[in-house]
Design a protein around this motif. Structure first.
Motif, short mmCIF file in Angstrom:
data_model
loop_
_atom_site.label_atom_id
_atom_site.label_comp_id
_atom_site.label_asym_id
_atom_site.label_seq_id
_atom_site.Cartn_x
_atom_site.Cartn_y
_atom_site.Cartn_z
N LEU A 42 0.85 -1.19 0.00
CA LEU A 42 0.00 0.00 0.00
C LEU A 42 0.89 1.24 0.00
CD1 LEU A 42 -3.01 0.89 0.22
CD2 LEU A 42 -2.66 0.93 2.71
N VAL A 43 0.65 2.17 -0.92
CA VAL A 43 1.56 3.29 -1.13
C VAL A 43 0.86 4.62 -0.88
CG1 VAL A 43 3.07 4.45 -2.79
CG2 VAL A 43 2.85 1.95 -2.84
N ASP A 44 1.51 5.49 -0.13
CA ASP A 44 1.01 6.85 0.10
C ASP A 44 2.19 7.79 0.22
OD1 ASP A 44 -0.92 8.76 0.35
OD2 ASP A 44 -1.58 8.20 2.35
N ASP A 45 1.92 9.08 0.34
CA ASP A 45 3.01 10.05 0.40
C ASP A 45 3.58 10.21 1.80
OD1 ASP A 45 0.76 11.29 1.37
OD2 ASP A 45 0.76 12.93 -0.07
N VAL A 46 2.71 10.31 2.83
CA VAL A 46 3.18 10.56 4.19
C VAL A 46 2.46 9.63 5.16
CG1 VAL A 46 3.42 12.27 6.03
CG2 VAL A 46 3.58 12.99 3.64
N PHE A 47 3.24 9.04 6.07
CA PHE A 47 2.68 8.25 7.17
C PHE A 47 2.73 9.14 8.41
CE2 PHE A 47 2.34 5.37 10.65
CZ PHE A 47 1.74 4.22 10.18
N THR A 48 1.55 9.44 8.97
CA THR A 48 1.51 10.28 10.16
C THR A 48 0.98 9.48 11.35
OG1 THR A 48 1.15 12.22 8.77
CG2 THR A 48 0.70 12.48 11.11
N THR A 49 -0.32 9.31 11.42
CA THR A 49 -0.91 8.52 12.51
C THR A 49 -1.26 7.12 12.06
OG1 THR A 49 -3.17 9.21 11.97
CG2 THR A 49 -1.91 10.63 13.47
N GLY A 50 -1.25 6.87 10.75
CA GLY A 50 -1.66 5.57 10.24
C GLY A 50 -3.15 5.46 10.00
N ALA A 51 -3.89 6.57 10.17
CA ALA A 51 -5.35 6.52 10.00
C ALA A 51 -5.74 6.16 8.58
CB ALA A 51 -5.96 7.86 10.40
N THR A 52 -5.10 6.77 7.59
CA THR A 52 -5.46 6.50 6.20
C THR A 52 -5.14 5.06 5.81
OG1 THR A 52 -5.11 8.82 5.56
CG2 THR A 52 -5.06 7.18 3.80
N THR A 53 -3.92 4.62 6.15
CA THR A 53 -3.55 3.26 5.78
C THR A 53 -4.39 2.23 6.53
OG1 THR A 53 -1.75 3.38 7.41
CG2 THR A 53 -1.19 3.84 5.12
N SER A 54 -4.79 2.52 7.77
CA SER A 54 -5.65 1.60 8.50
C SER A 54 -7.00 1.48 7.83
CB SER A 54 -5.82 2.08 9.95
OG SER A 54 -4.60 2.00 10.66
N ALA A 55 -7.53 2.60 7.33
CA ALA A 55 -8.81 2.57 6.62
C ALA A 55 -8.69 1.76 5.33
CB ALA A 55 -9.28 3.99 6.34
N CYS A 56 -7.55 1.87 4.66
CA CYS A 56 -7.33 1.09 3.44
C CYS A 56 -7.22 -0.39 3.76
CB CYS A 56 -6.06 1.57 2.73
SG CYS A 56 -6.20 3.21 1.98
N LEU A 57 -6.51 -0.73 4.82
CA LEU A 57 -6.39 -2.13 5.23
C LEU A 57 -7.75 -2.71 5.57
CD1 LEU A 57 -3.18 -1.91 7.45
CD2 LEU A 57 -3.36 -2.81 5.14
N ALA A 58 -8.60 -1.90 6.22
CA ALA A 58 -9.94 -2.35 6.56
C ALA A 58 -10.74 -2.65 5.30
CB ALA A 58 -10.65 -1.30 7.40
N ALA A 59 -10.48 -1.91 4.22
CA ALA A 59 -11.20 -2.14 2.96
C ALA A 59 -10.84 -3.50 2.37
CB ALA A 59 -10.89 -1.02 1.97
N GLY B 211 -10.14 -6.10 4.15
CA GLY B 211 -10.80 -7.08 5.00
C GLY B 211 -9.82 -7.97 5.74
N ARG B 212 -10.27 -8.50 6.84
CA ARG B 212 -9.40 -9.33 7.70
C ARG B 212 -9.02 -10.64 7.03
NH1 ARG B 212 -11.83 -8.79 13.87
NH2 ARG B 212 -11.52 -6.52 14.10
N ASP B 213 -9.85 -11.13 6.13
CA ASP B 213 -9.59 -12.44 5.53
C ASP B 213 -8.82 -12.35 4.21
OD1 ASP B 213 -10.97 -13.66 7.61
OD2 ASP B 213 -12.90 -13.46 6.58
#
Length: 237
Positions: free
Chosen positions: A183-200, A202-204
């Motif tokens: 998963l690629v983005d420009d800036v990692f700050t709190t991880g909120a955006t990447t966490s939302a992407c990971l949730a998309a 799904g856990r499985d």
């Protein structure tokens, strides 16, 4: 402005994106001194998390360069920063990526279409393309942004999480049998955006997922310590 600076601007024209000084030796965006500074910063170990990588720490120079990528239409800055990263060439990112199950699927965090029309491109997609050239693999648009969210820049951790919650959906129809999603983005700050992407996803989701960004915006305490360290005048006794 000193008269010599006026002459330099007239002769050289372009200014360094780092220090702002005119120079006839830009490469094409940084003067030689700022190139050296970028190289030094690219060798600093940054640690966003156990499954995440960043190529540079957030510093005044790297902030300016990513700002140019996002807001000044300099899309080539993505490739420039990836190529200048020591971590990509021979550091931790290169070593760890070499061990990941192949192929590598670089998935950029998507922009809402309104933001895309404003910028003309998705900066995360430009970064993903540069990473795919450096490591092999391909860019995959497997995520879609469902909602438009306000800029994350001045939001707290809790506000960021609420701002991007449920903002993405996975549009991948057939999951590959093997490989690694990056998963690629420009800036990692709190991880909120990447966490939302990971949730998309799904856990499985069956493939391993990593995160890679250009910059890591360190917690305030770490940034304050760094600033304090740089204010100290060491005396040799």
């Amino acid at each position: 402005m000193r008269w010599i600076e006026r002459v330099e601007r007239f002769v050289f024209g372009a200014e360094c994106l780092g220090c702002g000084n005119p120079s006839g030796k830009l490469d094409p965006w940084l003067c030689p001194e700022c190139v050296k500074e970028l190289e030094r910063e690219s060798r600093i170990d940054v640690n966003p998390g156990p499954e995440a990588y960043s190529l540079y720490p957030m510093r005044p120079l790297t902030r300016k360069l990513v700002h140019a990528l996002k807001y000044r239409g300099i899309s080539g800055m993505a490739t420039y920063l990836v190529k200048h990263s020591a971590s990509v060439r021979c550091g931790a990112v290169a070593e760890d990526f070499a061990m990941l199950p192949k192929p590598l699927f670089f998935v950029p965090v998507p922009l809402h279409r309104a933001r895309f029309r404003e910028r003309g491109y998705n900066q995360a997609e430009k970064i993903a393309a540069a990473l795919s050239l450096a490591f092999g693999g391909k860019v995959c648009r497997w995520l879609k942004r469902k909602t438009f969210v306000v800029s994350q820049t001045k939001l707290s951790k809790e506000q960021r999480e609420r701002n991007v919650a449920y903002a993405f959906e996975c549009v991948l129809k057939n999951v590959p049998a093997t490989g690694t999603v990056v998963l690629v983005d420009d800036v990692f700050t709190t991880g909120a955006t990447t966490s939302a992407c990971l949730a998309a996803f799904g856990r499985d989701f069956p493939l391993p997922i990593k995160v890679c960004t250009l910059l890591y915006d360190e917690p305030a305490s770490a940034a304050a310590d760094y600033a304090a360290d740089n204010r100290v005048e060491w005396e040799v006794k």
